[in-house]
Each structure stands twice: as structure tokens, then as C-alpha cells.
Design an enzyme around this catalytic site. Structure first.
Site, PDB file in Angstrom:
ATOM      1  N   CYS A   8       0.865  -1.187   0.000  1.00 28.59           N
ATOM      2  CA  CYS A   8       0.000   0.000   0.000  1.00 28.59           C
ATOM      3  C   CYS A   8       0.896   1.230   0.000  1.00 28.59           C
ATOM      4  CB  CYS A   8      -0.969  -0.031   1.177  1.00 28.59           C
ATOM      5  SG  CYS A   8      -0.186   0.025   2.797  1.00 28.59           S
ATOM      6  N   ASN A  11       2.332   1.481   4.386  1.00 28.15           N
ATOM      7  CA  ASN A  11       2.663   0.235   5.108  1.00 28.15           C
ATOM      8  C   ASN A  11       2.381   0.348   6.608  1.00 28.15           C
ATOM      9  OD1 ASN A  11       5.568  -1.939   5.635  1.00 28.15           O
ATOM     10  ND2 ASN A  11       3.483  -2.516   5.217  1.00 28.15           N
ATOM     11  N   CYS A  13      -1.297   0.831   7.465  1.00 32.08           N
ATOM     12  CA  CYS A  13      -2.736   0.549   7.614  1.00 32.08           C
ATOM     13  C   CYS A  13      -3.130  -0.706   6.847  1.00 32.08           C
ATOM     14  CB  CYS A  13      -3.574   1.737   7.150  1.00 32.08           C
ATOM     15  SG  CYS A  13      -3.278   3.256   8.075  1.00 32.08           S
ATOM     16  N   ARG A  14      -3.303  -0.571   5.532  1.00 31.80           N
ATOM     17  CA  ARG A  14      -3.888  -1.681   4.779  1.00 31.80           C
ATOM     18  C   ARG A  14      -2.955  -2.870   4.613  1.00 31.80           C
ATOM     19  NH1 ARG A  14      -5.167   2.003  -0.208  1.00 31.80           N
ATOM     20  NH2 ARG A  14      -3.292   2.934   0.697  1.00 31.80           N
ATOM     21  N   SER A  15      -1.711  -2.635   4.165  1.00 31.89           N
ATOM     22  CA  SER A  15      -0.875  -3.806   3.841  1.00 31.89           C
ATOM     23  C   SER A  15      -0.432  -4.608   5.069  1.00 31.89           C
ATOM     24  CB  SER A  15       0.305  -3.433   2.942  1.00 31.89           C
ATOM     25  OG  SER A  15       1.179  -2.520   3.543  1.00 31.89           O
ATOM     26  N   ASP A 123      -8.424   3.518   1.303  1.00 35.60           N
ATOM     27  CA  ASP A 123      -7.463   3.889   2.338  1.00 35.60           C
ATOM     28  C   ASP A 123      -8.218   4.389   3.570  1.00 35.60           C
ATOM     29  OD1 ASP A 123      -5.423   4.855   3.847  1.00 35.60           O
ATOM     30  OD2 ASP A 123      -4.540   6.088   2.268  1.00 35.60           O
TER      31      ASP A 123
HETATM   32  P1  4NP Z   1      -1.758   2.839   4.109  1.00 35.43           P
HETATM   33  O1  4NP Z   1      -2.417   4.183   4.674  1.00 35.43           O
HETATM   34  O2  4NP Z   1      -1.228   3.163   2.735  1.00 35.43           O
HETATM   35  O3  4NP Z   1      -2.915   1.883   4.071  1.00 35.43           O
HETATM   36  O4  4NP Z   1      -0.673   2.456   5.088  1.00 35.43           O
HETATM   37  C1  4NP Z   1      -1.771   5.423   4.696  1.00 35.43           C
HETATM   38  C2  4NP Z   1      -0.889   5.695   5.690  1.00 35.43           C
HETATM   39  C3  4NP Z   1      -0.277   6.940   5.730  1.00 35.43           C
HETATM   40  C4  4NP Z   1      -0.551   7.876   4.759  1.00 35.43           C
HETATM   41  C5  4NP Z   1      -1.437   7.573   3.740  1.00 35.43           C
HETATM   42  C6  4NP Z   1      -2.041   6.340   3.711  1.00 35.43           C
HETATM   43  N1  4NP Z   1       0.057   9.156   4.818  1.00 35.43           N
HETATM   44  O5  4NP Z   1      -0.289  10.005   3.997  1.00 35.43           O
HETATM   45  O6  4NP Z   1       0.901   9.399   5.672  1.00 35.43           O
END
Ligand code: 4NP
Length: 154
Positions: A8, A11, A13-15, A123
């Protein structure tokens, strides 16, 4: 198929939730797989998963993901993993731009979930606790479907 990497943006939240859900699904199906996750971005390298992702994994999946640490995808990942699953279309574009020459198969994760082909895992970072719960459930369904498919072709 021996190894799967979930990717993702951050790294956190989702992955990491997908990684944990896939461990559970692989165990249920008796699959011996190397499973990891990474982000396309570098902002959160070394950090544990978002506390809302930790809570969703624990409450919904009974899995403790607090020990995971974010890392950024590297060129080596395209050589070492058989399958790299992007969580959304931006991740997929970034992966294809980076890793065109490696042997890894690059797909959207939800292409493995019947009825959700071509869709992104939304997300939840700017969302609510409920969005994280919904995300975990979607990831549990998708990784179960992926594990079923891998078990049939093993
Ligand atoms: P992820 O979520 O891609 O599912 O880990 C996010 C985590 C952080 C950010 C965006 C999405 N960020 O903008 O910091």
C-alpha cells in the site's frame, strides 16, 4: 507460488493488515508461504502499524500486529516475491513503473475476490475506527479467496 508481498502507500494501515490476514488464511489452508508487506512511500519507515489497524486486527481477527514495522518496497522485492498485491490503483501504477523487469506477478489484491475484481481497498487512514474494521473484513475475505486459489493450484 511460494511468496506474496502486499503493498500500500504507507505500510501502516492496509498492507500490514493484509499481511496478518494472509498469515491466518495460509495457515487455515496449510500453505507454506513467505508473506510480507511494504509501502511505496517512505514516510513511516520503521513505525508500527497505525493503532486503529492494530485494534481492528486484534478485535476482528484476534491477531496482534503491534510487532510489525513499516518498510519501503525495494527493487529486490520484484526478484524475491512470486506475487505482489497492490491494495489500490495508485499502488499498482507505482509497482508497474518500478518493477516491470522482475519475475513477480503484480496484481490488485481485490482481483482475487470474486465480485470485487478491479476494485481498490479504500485507504482508511483519514477515516474512522469503523473504516478500519470494514477494511479488515474486506482484507480477510480477499486473503481467504487468494489462499483458496493458491491451495487449489498447489
Ligand atoms: P496505508 O495508509 O497506505 O494503508 O498504510 C496510509 C498511511 C499513511 C498515509 C497515507 C495512507 N500518509 O499520507 O501518511
Amino acid at each position: 507460488m511460494n511468496s506474496v508481498l502486499f503493498v500500500c502507500l504507507g505500510n501502516i494501515c492496509r498492507s500490514p493488515m493484509a499481511e496478518a490476514a494472509m498469515h491466518e488464511a495460509a495457515a487455515r489452508h496449510g500453505l507454506d508461504l513467505t508473506i510480507d508487506s511494504a509501502g511505496t512511500g517512505d514516510w513511516h519507515i520503521g513505525r508500527p502499524p497505525d493503532t486503529r489497524a492494530q485494534a481492528a486486527a486484534l478485535e476482528q481477527g484476534n491477531v496482534d500486529i503491534s510487532q510489525l514495522r513499516a518498510r519501503q518496497i525495494t527493487n529486490r522485492d520484484f526478484l524475491e516475491y512470486d506475487l505482489i498485491c497492490a491494495l489500490d490503483h495508485a499502488n499498482l501504477r507505482d509497482l508497474r513503473a518500478m518493477g516491470g523487469d522482475g519475475p513477480a506477478e503484480i496484481s490488485l489484491l481485490l482481483d482475487f475476490l470474486p465480485g470485487s475484481e478491479g476494485h481498490a481497498v479504500a485507504d482508511p487512514y483519514y477515516g474512522s475506527d469503523a473504516d478500519f474494521v470494514g477494511c479488515w473484513r474486506q482484507l480477510a475475505d480477499a486473503t481467504e479467496a487468494l489462499a483458496q486459489k493458491l491451495a487449489m493450484s498447489a
